[in-house]
Every structure is written in C-alpha cells, then in structure tokens.
Design an enzyme around this catalytic site. Structure first.
Site, short mmCIF file in Angstrom:
data_model
loop_
_atom_site.label_atom_id
_atom_site.label_comp_id
_atom_site.label_asym_id
_atom_site.label_seq_id
_atom_site.Cartn_x
_atom_site.Cartn_y
_atom_site.Cartn_z
CE1 TYR A 95 -4.38 -1.18 -0.15
CE2 TYR A 95 -3.26 -3.06 0.83
CZ TYR A 95 -4.36 -2.53 0.18
OH TYR A 95 -5.42 -3.32 -0.15
CD GLU A 137 -6.69 -6.08 0.79
OE1 GLU A 137 -5.49 -5.98 1.14
OE2 GLU A 137 -7.24 -5.30 -0.01
CG ASN A 205 -7.55 -13.26 -9.94
OD1 ASN A 205 -6.92 -13.94 -9.13
ND2 ASN A 205 -7.82 -11.98 -9.72
#
Length: 399
Positions: A95, A137, A205
């Site tokens: 982050y 998360e 993904n």
C-alpha cells in the site's frame, strides 16, 4: 479517521481531480512500474495495454472521494476489491508503494493546483482507504487459514491432468503437492495462479470450473491470441509441473435460493457456471442453462451438459451458435439479444439470473435485465478483468 480539514480539501479539489482521473492513473502505472518493477507481477499487462485497468482505478478513486462521509455506500465495490486483492495475495507493504506513486501522479498531472496541502489531504484520504482494505483483507486471510484444508498466501499444486474442452478452452486439474486436505470453495469463486515464464513471475485470476468437495481444483482457460499466460498454459505446462495457487475468493457465488435459476453465459464465461450447475441441480431447483458460442468447436463442456440434462429433469439447456457449422445442432442461431432472452426466460421473472461472458455480451444482458422484469437484487454478474461501467458505450452483441 480522516480529519475534517482533509475532507474539505478533497471535496474542494475533487472537481479538478475528477476530469483528470484517467490522466492521473495513466501516469501512475508507468511511474510505479519504473520505481517498483517487482509489483508488475500483480498486474495483467493486457489490461494495462487496453486501458481498462487505468479506467477502473480512476473510477474507484473518484467513487471513494465522492463518498467520504458515507463509506457504507461503497460496500459492494470494496468487497470486490478485497476479494481480488486477497486472491492475488496483496499485503500491507504494497500500500505505501501505491500511495507514493498515486500522489506523485496527482502532483504531476495537476501541476500548480496540487500544493503540498492538497497532496497531504489526498494522502490522508488514501491512507484511510488503505487501512480499510488492509483490515478487510487480513480478515479474509485469517478466515482462509482457519478453514479445514485452508492456507494463507500461496500453496504449491501439481498439474495432474489436462483436458481439451473445445478448440480454444482447455481444463487444468491441480492437486496440492503436500497431499493435504483441500479447502472447500463456493461455486463461482476464482483462484490466482502464479507462474514463472521466461524468468518473469506472473499472476492471473481464473474461475474454478469444478464443483466443490472434490480432491482437485480445475481451471478451464481460453487461449487468447496474444495471451502470455493462457498460451503458456496451453502449450508449455505439462502434467507433473508445479504452480502456486491462492485460496479461492470472490463474491460471484451461488445463492441458496429456491427461485428458478438462469445461468446465462457467452464463450469462456461458461466456466464459473459449470461449477454452479451440479450443486444447484442437486437442490431440486429449476435451472435454465443458456449458453452462446460461435459453434460446436467452441462449445466447451457440451457432453457434460448433455449428460446432466439426461440425469436431471429440472435442467433445461439452450444453445445459441452465432456461426453454426453444417453439422451443428443448436436451439437458436445469431447473437444474444433482448428478444431472444425474453423468449428463453421463464414467464415468471422472480428468478435468479447469473450472467458472464465477453464485454459486449455483458453490456447487453445488463441493460436488458431491468426491461425483462428481473429484480436488480436477483441479477448477478462478474468481470474476468477490471470492473467497468456496463451502461456506457454502444452495445454490440457478440461472443
């Protein structure tokens, strides 16, 4: 909590930031990849090239800034981000990298209006969002590792089988290298696969296409013309090779409702609905499985679907081919449109609709669903790539 001063500055500068949001994210990504090349492995280069990633981030930043006093309005969007981040194993240390480069991009694009005070306010707002996502998360990661057969982060899997499903789709069966228990997932969820291709780490993904409770995870992947990962999987990955997978994530999951279920798919969008199909049929609810493909050569899982139709009287199959071959047997030809959907859906529209497919297909169904009388809260969809506004741009129906 975000200070009132920061809120006031963000609100005051939002009219300047909003029209420049895509320009800001267009500066942000190259800047971040230059400063921190190690994070490139978390991003799909195809989405970067087509611009969808930049637009998706710009929309997310603006949506957040416009709702600083009512963050609950972002619930679904935040959940979507959290699930994708958890699938990719995004960690707290990522982050600060994003924050540094995003603020630098704002300063570069806005120029003089981006004073130190303005940048500090947007930095404070970013940190609030980062803290929300990090906490959410971490909750997902903790839940994953406490489940039977669950784990945190990445786990090694071995490819035990490859199965050609159509001219463009192949299924890959993976079992855990450690021989341990495998976490049960929700039908419709996806996992991230990590591979090393030409000494470069990449992540993608993919939806799980098998039913929960089996001793393997199955990924069914379409070969894309210029797809780095999809071509590697089809051409180079062989039985016995080891990859890394994250625990399944995603909110596009089958509801426990007993309402009639419509699974409407185009092309490779069929994969998560194949995971949903058997569990849904076993509950006894009526299932309408509508699939659009180019022709039989592009129709994955055709034999499996026909077998299920012979075993379950509560399953109704409909096949639509846009370019049928001479020998093809399908129910309708051409592209999906609102008129076809109106004919195919159950007369009573109190049903659950799940749809997935190429972007033009998604746009058409998304815009047609309200006109067809399907309640918004019973309409479910998910993109394989970054979320985009389905109500924008001219609709072109194709699969």
């Amino acid at each position: 909590m975000l200070s009132q001063k920061a809120k006031d500055i963000v609100n005051a500068t939002l009219p300047v930031v909003k029209p420049n949001s895509v320009a800001i994210t267009s500066v942000f990504y190259p800047l971040m990849f230059e400063r921190y090349p190690e994070v490139k492995a978390y991003f799909n280069e195809a989405h970067q090239l087509e611009g969808s990633q930049r637009k998706a981030l710009a929309n997310a930043v603006i949506a957040y800034a416009e709702n600083l006093d009512r963050l609950e309005a972002l619930g679904d969007a935040v959940s979507l981000i959290v699930q994708k981040h958890a699938s990719l194993n995004i960690l707290p240390e990522h982050y600060p990298i994003v924050g540094e480069c995003l603020l630098a991009a704002i300063r570069e694009v806005l120029g003089e209006p981006a004073t130190d005070e303005v940048i500090a306010a947007w930095g404070e707002a970013y940190q609030q969002l980062a803290d929300i996502l990090i906490a959410a998360e971490e909750s997902v990661y903790k839940q994953h590792e406490t489940l039977p057969g669950g784990w945190r982060g990445e786990r090694e899997f071995v490819l035990v089988r490859k199965q050609v499903e159509s001219d463009v789709i192949t299924s890959f069966y993976f079992e855990p290298v450690d021989g341990g228990e495998l976490a049960v997932f929700e039908p419709g969820q996806y996992t991230a696969i990590t591979l090393t291709i030409a000494d470069k780490t990449v992540r993608r993904n993919y939806s799980l296409s098998n039913s929960p409770g089996e001793d393997f995870y199955r990924l069914s992947v379409k070969r894309e013309v210029d797809g780095l990962v999809s071509n590697y999987l089809h051409d180079d990955l062989i039985v016995g090779d080891i990859v890394k997978l994250t625990q399944p994530c995603g909110d596009f999951t089958l509801s426990s409702s007993q309402k009639p279920l419509v699974l409407l798919t185009g092309g490779v969008g069929i994969t998560p609905t194949i995971s949903m199909l058997l569990p849904a049929l076993q509950t006894g609810r009526d299932v309408h499985f509508i699939h659009a493909a180019i022709n039989s050569r592009h129709h994955a899982f055709k034999s499996w679907l026909e077998y299920l139709a012979s075993e379950f009287t509560n399953l109704k199959l409909t096949t639509i081919y846009s370019e049928p071959l001479a020998k093809d047997n399908c129910d309708l030809t051409g592209f999906i449109d609102q008129q076809k959907l109106d004919q195919l859906l159950p007369e009573a529209r109190d049903l659950d609709l799940y749809f997935l497919g190429p972007k033009p297909f998604m746009k058409l169904v998304y815009n047609a669903a309200p006109d067809l009388g399907i309640p918004a809260e019973q309409t479910h969809f998910e993109f394989f790539g970054p979320l985009e506004d389905l109500s924008e741009e001219e609709l072109v129906a194709e699969v």
